[in-house]
Design a protein around this motif. Structure first.
Motif, PDB file in Angstrom:
ATOM      1  N   GLU A   1       0.701  -1.173   0.274  1.00  0.00           N
ATOM      2  CA  GLU A   1       0.085  -0.228  -0.024  1.00  0.00           C
ATOM      3  C   GLU A   1       1.005   1.162   0.171  1.00  0.00           C
ATOM      4  O   GLU A   1       0.509   2.376  -0.727  1.00  0.00           O
ATOM      5  CB  GLU A   1      -0.882  -0.024   1.234  1.00  0.00           C
ATOM      6  CG  GLU A   1      -1.941   1.069   1.277  1.00  0.00           C
ATOM      7  CD  GLU A   1      -2.860   0.779   2.412  1.00  0.00           C
ATOM      8  OE1 GLU A   1      -3.815   1.601   2.854  1.00  0.00           O
ATOM      9  OE2 GLU A   1      -2.429  -0.060   3.283  1.00  0.00           O
ATOM     10  N   GLU A   2       1.998   1.277   0.997  1.00  0.00           N
ATOM     11  CA  GLU A   2       2.885   2.502   1.034  1.00  0.00           C
ATOM     12  C   GLU A   2       3.674   2.717  -0.512  1.00  0.00           C
ATOM     13  O   GLU A   2       3.736   3.662  -0.914  1.00  0.00           O
ATOM     14  CB  GLU A   2       3.784   2.419   2.135  1.00  0.00           C
ATOM     15  CG  GLU A   2       3.302   2.416   3.452  1.00  0.00           C
ATOM     16  CD  GLU A   2       2.715   1.269   3.755  1.00  0.00           C
ATOM     17  OE1 GLU A   2       2.923   0.178   3.613  1.00  0.00           O
ATOM     18  OE2 GLU A   2       1.627   1.141   4.718  1.00  0.00           O
ATOM     19  N   ILE A   3       4.072   1.609  -0.886  1.00  0.00           N
ATOM     20  CA  ILE A   3       4.756   1.293  -2.305  1.00  0.00           C
ATOM     21  C   ILE A   3       3.875   1.978  -3.393  1.00  0.00           C
ATOM     22  O   ILE A   3       4.182   3.014  -4.278  1.00  0.00           O
ATOM     23  CB  ILE A   3       5.118   0.209  -2.628  1.00  0.00           C
ATOM     24  CG1 ILE A   3       6.358  -0.471  -1.736  1.00  0.00           C
ATOM     25  CG2 ILE A   3       5.984   0.095  -3.923  1.00  0.00           C
ATOM     26  CD1 ILE A   3       7.505   0.391  -1.239  1.00  0.00           C
ATOM     27  N   ALA A   4       2.615   1.741  -3.385  1.00  0.00           N
ATOM     28  CA  ALA A   4       1.434   2.126  -4.124  1.00  0.00           C
ATOM     29  C   ALA A   4       1.246   3.777  -4.383  1.00  0.00           C
ATOM     30  O   ALA A   4       1.319   4.321  -5.046  1.00  0.00           O
ATOM     31  CB  ALA A   4       0.432   1.414  -4.399  1.00  0.00           C
ATOM     32  N   TYR A   5       1.263   4.172  -3.025  1.00  0.00           N
ATOM     33  CA  TYR A   5       0.966   5.459  -2.757  1.00  0.00           C
ATOM     34  C   TYR A   5       2.241   6.410  -3.372  1.00  0.00           C
ATOM     35  O   TYR A   5       1.988   7.333  -4.014  1.00  0.00           O
ATOM     36  CB  TYR A   5       1.016   5.797  -1.165  1.00  0.00           C
ATOM     37  CG  TYR A   5       0.933   7.322  -1.079  1.00  0.00           C
ATOM     38  CD1 TYR A   5      -0.112   8.308  -1.568  1.00  0.00           C
ATOM     39  CD2 TYR A   5       2.021   7.780  -0.360  1.00  0.00           C
ATOM     40  CE1 TYR A   5      -0.133   9.517  -1.311  1.00  0.00           C
ATOM     41  CE2 TYR A   5       1.920   9.405  -0.128  1.00  0.00           C
ATOM     42  CZ  TYR A   5       1.004  10.139  -0.639  1.00  0.00           C
ATOM     43  OH  TYR A   5       1.073  11.428  -0.460  1.00  0.00           O
ATOM     44  N   LEU A   6       3.452   5.781  -3.008  1.00  0.00           N
ATOM     45  CA  LEU A   6       4.576   6.565  -3.282  1.00  0.00           C
ATOM     46  C   LEU A   6       4.781   6.360  -5.043  1.00  0.00           C
ATOM     47  O   LEU A   6       5.220   7.380  -5.497  1.00  0.00           O
ATOM     48  CB  LEU A   6       6.039   5.823  -2.619  1.00  0.00           C
ATOM     49  CG  LEU A   6       6.175   6.095  -1.187  1.00  0.00           C
ATOM     50  CD1 LEU A   6       7.157   5.286  -0.565  1.00  0.00           C
ATOM     51  CD2 LEU A   6       6.143   7.407  -0.926  1.00  0.00           C
ATOM     52  N   ARG A   7       4.347   5.460  -5.649  1.00  0.00           N
ATOM     53  CA  ARG A   7       4.476   5.376  -7.025  1.00  0.00           C
ATOM     54  C   ARG A   7       3.524   6.350  -7.606  1.00  0.00           C
ATOM     55  O   ARG A   7       3.723   6.978  -8.609  1.00  0.00           O
ATOM     56  CB  ARG A   7       4.024   3.970  -7.523  1.00  0.00           C
ATOM     57  CG  ARG A   7       4.014   3.523  -9.138  1.00  0.00           C
ATOM     58  CD  ARG A   7       3.516   2.239  -9.538  1.00  0.00           C
ATOM     59  NE  ARG A   7       4.594   1.198  -9.104  1.00  0.00           N
ATOM     60  CZ  ARG A   7       4.415   0.259  -8.111  1.00  0.00           C
ATOM     61  NH1 ARG A   7       3.345   0.057  -7.479  1.00  0.00           N
ATOM     62  NH2 ARG A   7       5.662  -0.520  -7.940  1.00  0.00           N
TER      63      ARG A   7
END
Lengths: 517, 517
Positions: free
Chosen positions: A96-102
């Protein structure tokens, strides 16, 4: 200072430390919290910049320290390390955090892939919670890969700044309460939930207040999470919800005959509240119970408490305590005591839980050293403002005691040889260097202890009772002049000669790139 | 004002409202949080007392309001309702909370059994988030069983007090930034994470700041949770970690060629930072990019920004913005503008996120009516301090507009007939009743809207963009005299004649139980 244990002992320490943090992580206030993104965007952009430049693994040392004591106090009580350990121990970037940063479209995939594997692998040395600390002393010292240490700056500062601030403010209030010669044991009760700056401020603020010497909190979530004693009886709406004050008092005493405090200021303290409380106290006596206390929450607390005390005493109720609350802080408490107020316990809300007159501690996080060609090189940050020049290098903090009293703190380079207390030690003021003193036959306490080594937790977090004891023991070694709330004596925090010389050398070498204008 | 819909429409509203709160509850900052015990012990002891006395189901009305505007402001921006709805929607006591309460040994089993079944079944009317409100106006109005409304007091106050405070403080800063005639669109960026009073203060504070008109936040968790734009570039440690400033600038510009702001004050703004930034800007131009801005984080911001602007302009870089940060608040921003500082964006930290000079809003929760013999009877709380006398009864709040401008607010009893704007309406000051004005042909906006009815959520929480628009639209209807930060015009909040007469009657009837002394 290196940790030297047999391998088995080391493993046992890690196992105990891990069991303890798992236990803490299950507490309601920590459980299930999502915090990897509790950081500033610029930490991530800098991480990516370092990653891209191939510098993210460069070894660095960062110090967390503050520059000025808050609230005019002479010291700070370090607090918040438990939250730091919890954060570092669980720090992972999930999908979820990686998706947000992406979604921010600033970070390429190779960096995000690397981030998904992120773990804190560095070292952390820290001053144990409950320790008295002073300006410019490293409270936490991180050492590890640049990108890791950079990332954690924001959250770590938030935790330490907040809890240390509230512990310090709470201690000012506790010291004020203890200055009453007639009631030196009068407890301070933390009651600020409704005025706190949201949930965590209330719960971790209650924790910091208890560490600093408050006797309890009204906040049940703080009580449940940290085992803090909880306190509280009734509010004005209870009194109002009955046809008369005496009905309300009787109903409460019926419900809690062995734990009744009566709020006596809804109508008129001296003409209604206290007489009704006396009636109910006598009724409780007849049933074999004792009224615990009355609470005065408004009006002239000096006048009302003295009159109430006299009325209760005249009724043979000298055992009934008087609790005061009503926008109190250390100043009003000291003033009430000087006026002879008869207060057995102090309920403190807004001013404590927000540190109202000084609501932020300015802790900072500064680069102290970086690895170059395999060697840690000291770094310094210069500034037009001389007070903002940092102390360079990887450092330790030593507290020096003479006859059991804290005499001075010494910031030294970590690799300096151990002091020999049998020999005279000359200490000097790092700015006004002509101010010198020599001590001998002193005791040395290193303040920084290992918490993480190579990303492994090696520190068993103490329970809150132990932290609370540390505050008392730590403070007992300082003179009352250092501890007083107004114009305290400035405690000596000196630099070792090697550190002082290093700092001078770097300051004079410092040649900022300046075009010829 | 009763909600009149066909049954199908009602069900549809509830379904949408429920879908929305489920969506919100999945956000990282809300998900999995344990909050039933986020309350003061005395709420539970009073609940038990009422339960024991058989009064826990007595129907009551409580108002949440505040008495004085914070920070010398002329109004407050209401915020925090989303958190209130989330809390009420999920409020349950699970086995763990019951076990903790049992461990206190104050509550018998029949009460704990009842508590395990606890649900909020009451009504809540509230002012939508982003609405401008004034002292003594009910911002939330609860109606329901005594024990339920009592329990929620503490947490609800915490949420509304904190977010409304920060929204109000942030608005003061946004208004200051917009007062620059040369740069009226200069955005305010919230950067206070590290000085916030712990995690929730940072995240919900960033939310409140964005609602109030800030353009973005540095806080990634707030960005992720609420869809707030995130901002940030590099800190001093980035510059220090390279051999020279220009190396650091180039490395950053290489990593983010289309989103580079350069921090220019690490060594010397005018002799090093700006010349190096100009070099890098020209290099970016050669690659088809544009340097976005430079940031000055210390020193004399007025002098440095003017000199930096001139240097950038002389280099043909008038498109490069200047961002200022460094302990800013509304006072320093207004002063810098008066000095002609050339600032295109303001980064604000400590003073915004803690509301430094006024770190608590004093919202209170007061009994307004209670059911007796099946009828709601108005209640009043008297006080020696006339400003603390409450407004009795179940009330509504009406905002009256004349020619599109807010002219006065009217607090009236909820069951008063609707106003007829075609007829003249005489308004009078509730204290100095000789101060009167008559309005006609006005528009009426009822400020309180239904949120929960009979424990059912009937309010679809707006998204943050809509709340943010409401702030702008709401404020645009007030004169600049009401909006100014210092000595604002006191906006009229009057009582309807029936409410004023009821209050006078109750005040004179009030006969506290007084023994003959």
């Amino acid at each position: 200072m290196a940790l030297r244990h047999a391998r088995g002992a080391e493993e046992e320490i890690k196992a105990r430390a891990q069991a303890r943090i798992e236990e803490i992580s299950a507490l309601p206030v920590y459980r299930g919290r999502s915090v990897p993104l509790l950081t500033d965007l610029y930490q991530l952009t800098m991480m990516y910049g370092h990653f891209r430049a191939g510098k993210h693994r460069q070894r660095v040392v960062f110090d967390l320290f503050y520059r000025a004591n808050p609230c005019g106090n002479g010291f700070v009580i370090a607090a918040g390390l438990e939250q730091v350990v919890w954060y570092l121990y669980h720090l992972r970037f999930g999908p979820e955090e990686i998706a947000y940063l992406r979604s921010l479209r600033q970070f390429p995939e190779d960096f995000l892939t690397w981030l998904a594997e992120f773990r804190f692998t560095g070292d952390l040395y820290a001053v144990p919670e409950g320790t008295v600390v002073f300006p410019n002393e490293p409270i936490l010292r991180f050492e590890g890969p640049l990108a890791e240490v950079q990332l954690v700056e924001s959250a770590v500062l938030t935790f330490i700044n907040h809890q240390s601030l509230i512990a310090t403010k709470a201690r000012r209030i506790v010291e004020a309460a203890r200055s009453d010669p007639r009631h030196p044991d009068a407890p301070v009760l933390e009651m600020g939930l409704r005025r706190a700056q949201n949930m965590d401020a209330a719960v971790f603020g209650a924790r910091a207040a208890y560490i600093a010497g408050c006797a309890g909190t009204s906040n049940l979530l703080a009580g449940q999470s940290f085992g803090i004693p909880v306190v509280g009886t009734q509010g004005h709406s209870w009194i109002q919800s009955f046809p008369s004050e005496i009905d309300a008092f009787r109903a409460y005493a019926d419900a809690f005959p062995d734990a009744t405090t009566l709020l006596v200021d809804t109508y008129d303290v001296l003409r209604s509240g206290i007489p009704n409380a006396i009636t109910v106290a006598k009724e409780l006596e007849a049933r074999g119970y004792r009224l615990r206390a009355v609470r005065i929450d408004s009006g002239d607390l000096a006048y009302l408490s003295k009159r109430a005390r006299a009325m209760l005493d005249a009724a043979g109720l000298s055992y009934v305590g008087i609790i005061a609350s009503s926008d109190l802080d250390e100043r009003t408490i000291r003033d009430l005591i000087l006026q002879g107020a008869e207060i057995n316990a102090w309920g403190v809300g807004t001013h404590l839980i927000t540190s109202y007159d000084c609501p932020a501690l300015g802790g900072v996080f500064k680069l102290a050293a970086k690895e170059e060609d395999g060697v840690l090189q000291p770094c310094i940050k210069v500034s037009e403002n001389a007070a903002k020049v940092t102390n360079p290098g990887k450092k330790k903090v030593l507290r020096l005691y003479v006859d059991g009293q804290a005499s001075a703190d010494l910031i030294a380079l970590d690799d300096e040889p151990d002091l020999n207390p049998a020999e005279p030690l000359e200490l000097f003021d790092p700015v006004h260097t002509y101010k010198r003193k020599v001590i001998q036959d002193y005791q040395v306490e290193p303040l920084l202890v290992p918490v993480f080594l190579g990303g492994q937790l090696v520190y068993e977090l103490p329970d809150i009772a132990a932290i609370r004891r540390r505050v008392e023991e730590s403070l007992a070694k300082f003179s009352s002049e250092v501890r007083r709330p107004i114009n305290p004596h400035i405690y000596h925090v000196d630099l070792s000669l090697p550190l002082w010389e290093l700092k001078q050398r770097l300051l004079h070498q410092m040649r900022p790139v300046r075009p010829q204008t």
